[in-house]
Design an enzyme around this catalytic site. Structure first.
Site, PDB file in Angstrom:
ATOM      1  N   LYS A  76       6.728  -1.982  -4.841  1.00  0.00           N
ATOM      2  CA  LYS A  76       5.514  -1.171  -4.844  1.00  0.00           C
ATOM      3  C   LYS A  76       4.893  -1.262  -6.239  1.00  0.00           C
ATOM      4  O   LYS A  76       5.617  -1.334  -7.237  1.00  0.00           O
ATOM      5  CB  LYS A  76       5.863   0.297  -4.518  1.00  0.00           C
ATOM      6  CG  LYS A  76       4.683   1.267  -4.620  1.00  0.00           C
ATOM      7  CD  LYS A  76       3.617   1.014  -3.577  1.00  0.00           C
ATOM      8  CE  LYS A  76       2.372   1.878  -3.795  1.00  0.00           C
ATOM      9  NZ  LYS A  76       1.246   1.499  -2.911  1.00  0.00           N
ATOM     10  N   CYS A 102      -6.294  -2.201  -6.584  1.00  0.00           N
ATOM     11  CA  CYS A 102      -6.026  -1.073  -5.688  1.00  0.00           C
ATOM     12  C   CYS A 102      -7.347  -0.378  -5.338  1.00  0.00           C
ATOM     13  O   CYS A 102      -8.070   0.054  -6.231  1.00  0.00           O
ATOM     14  CB  CYS A 102      -5.076  -0.061  -6.305  1.00  0.00           C
ATOM     15  SG  CYS A 102      -4.875   1.339  -5.164  1.00  0.00           S
TER      16      CYS A 102
HETATM   17  O1  RRO Z   1      -1.308   2.630  -2.887  1.00  0.00           O
HETATM   18  C1  RRO Z   1      -2.363   2.250  -2.353  1.00  0.00           C
HETATM   19  O2  RRO Z   1      -3.209   3.021  -1.897  1.00  0.00           O
HETATM   20  C2  RRO Z   1      -2.698   0.817  -2.255  1.00  0.00           C
HETATM   21  C3  RRO Z   1      -2.591  -0.076  -3.292  1.00  0.00           C
HETATM   22 BR1  RRO Z   1      -1.849   0.348  -4.943  1.00  0.00          BR
HETATM   23  C4  RRO Z   1      -3.054  -1.400  -3.134  1.00  0.00           C
HETATM   24  O3  RRO Z   1      -3.014  -2.242  -4.050  1.00  0.00           O
HETATM   25  N1  RRO Z   1      -3.594  -1.722  -1.953  1.00  0.00           N
HETATM   26  C5  RRO Z   1      -3.695  -0.863  -0.924  1.00  0.00           C
HETATM   27  O4  RRO Z   1      -4.195  -1.209   0.153  1.00  0.00           O
HETATM   28  N2  RRO Z   1      -3.236   0.423  -1.095  1.00  0.00           N
END
Ligand code: RRO
Length: 308
Positions: A45, A127
């Site tokens: 993650k 993100c």
């Molecule tokens: O955690 C998120 O909301 C998220 C991330 Br960091 C990302 O890079 N891509 C995404 O679809 N969700």
């Protein structure tokens, strides 16, 4: 049949990765990835400087042709993930990190530089779900500045996670920036940001944060993902590998990603829909296609998509 692939000298037994964010937040989840034998590597993650709870629920919603998420970067903070990747694992790891600002991103990369970790790092510049923070890699100048600063001290292998681009001028623009730096890879695409799904019965959106705007993934984004893999493969320096992410539900989709130039292929939404067993199915389907076509290794067809 040989499914081996290499990114910056790191050998992977298969081209399959989890998409960052998918079953890779906790030790238990990461262990379940390690136990999935068809996975070539493990992506964490995206880690931030501080632990984060993420956005309010609901923040993931399953759709017939994909998913929408507004997770908001829930993670345990970088020390956990940096410690995780420094343990011995049965397959290579990719440490994903995400700054809440440029300064954060740089500080995170300093932490990695100062650690004993020598594996791949991936700086998430895309993100879509952090409230009040635009996706960095849509700003080419800001991206160049961050990479310039990182490359002034960072001597370890690293790549970047990109958002999808939708215009040929934008492919040209981002490739021009990325080609200035010694990147190991780009990972393309992150979710298609700021989609909106409406439940017509309830007359309301389906996720809580940002008024329901969230990142789209799954089958519906496959053509966008393939376009980004192909467009970047045509523009990036040969020594920058490509991790194709987005829209994979079948072995044929994996084949298509590789045909467009992907060195590795990640799976996100379909893992949520189907569980980690998806990788055994994808591998079998990919091998069946390769056998039928007489291909013995990924090099036999990588990047060789034909134009009309
Ligand atoms: O955690 C998120 O909301 C998220 C991330 Br960091 C990302 O890079 N891509 C995404 O679809 N969700």
């Amino acid at each position: 049949m040989n499914l081996k692939t290499t990114v910056a000298g790191n050998q992977f037994e298969t081209p399959f990765l989890n998409a960052s964010g998918i079953i890779c937040q906790t030790q238990e989840e990461l262990d379940s990835l390690e136990a999935t034998k068809e996975l070539g590597g493990i992506v964490t993650k995206s880690a931030t400087l501080q632990p984060r709870e993420g956005n309010e629920q609901p923040r993931y919603y399953d759709l017939a042709h994909g998913s929408i998420n507004s997770m908001g970067l829930p993670n345990q903070g970088y020390p956990f993930y940096l410690d995780y990747v420094q343990h011995e694992h049965s397959k290579p790891t990719i440490l994903s990190v995400a700054g809440m600002s440029a300064a954060d991103a740089i500080e995170l990369m300093r932490k990695v530089q100062d650690s004993d970790y020598e594996g791949l790092t991936e700086l998430n510049l895309s993100c879509p779900n952090v409230i009040g923070h635009p996706q960095t890699a849509y700003d080419f100048e800001a991206t160049e500045k961050i990479l310039e600063t990182v490359c002034s001290f960072f001597t370890k292998p690293f790549g970047v996670k990109l958002p999808p681009y939708f215009d040929l001028a934008h492919f040209d623009g981002i490739a021009k920036v990325l080609n200035k730096f010694p990147l190991t890879h780009v990972n393309t695409i992150n979710s298609v940001g700021n989609g909106l799904v409406v439940d017509v019965d309830k007359e309301q959106v389906v996720t809580k944060a940002k008024g329901g705007f969230g990142g789209l993934g799954g089958a519906m984004v496959l053509p966008t993902a393939l376009a980004n893999v192909r467009a970047l493969r045509l523009r990036l320096n040969d020594d920058i590998a490509i991790i194709g992410t987005g829209g994979v539900t079948t072995g044929a989709d994996v084949f298509a990603h590789i045909l467009c130039g992907a060195d590795m292929v990640s799976v996100g939404t379909q893992v949520i829909k189907e569980g980690l067993g998806v990788y055994a199915r994808l591998q079998k389907e990919l091998e069946d296609i390769m056998a039928e076509k007489g291909y013995e290794s990924l090099e036999d067809f990588r990047g060789k998509v034909k134009e009309l």
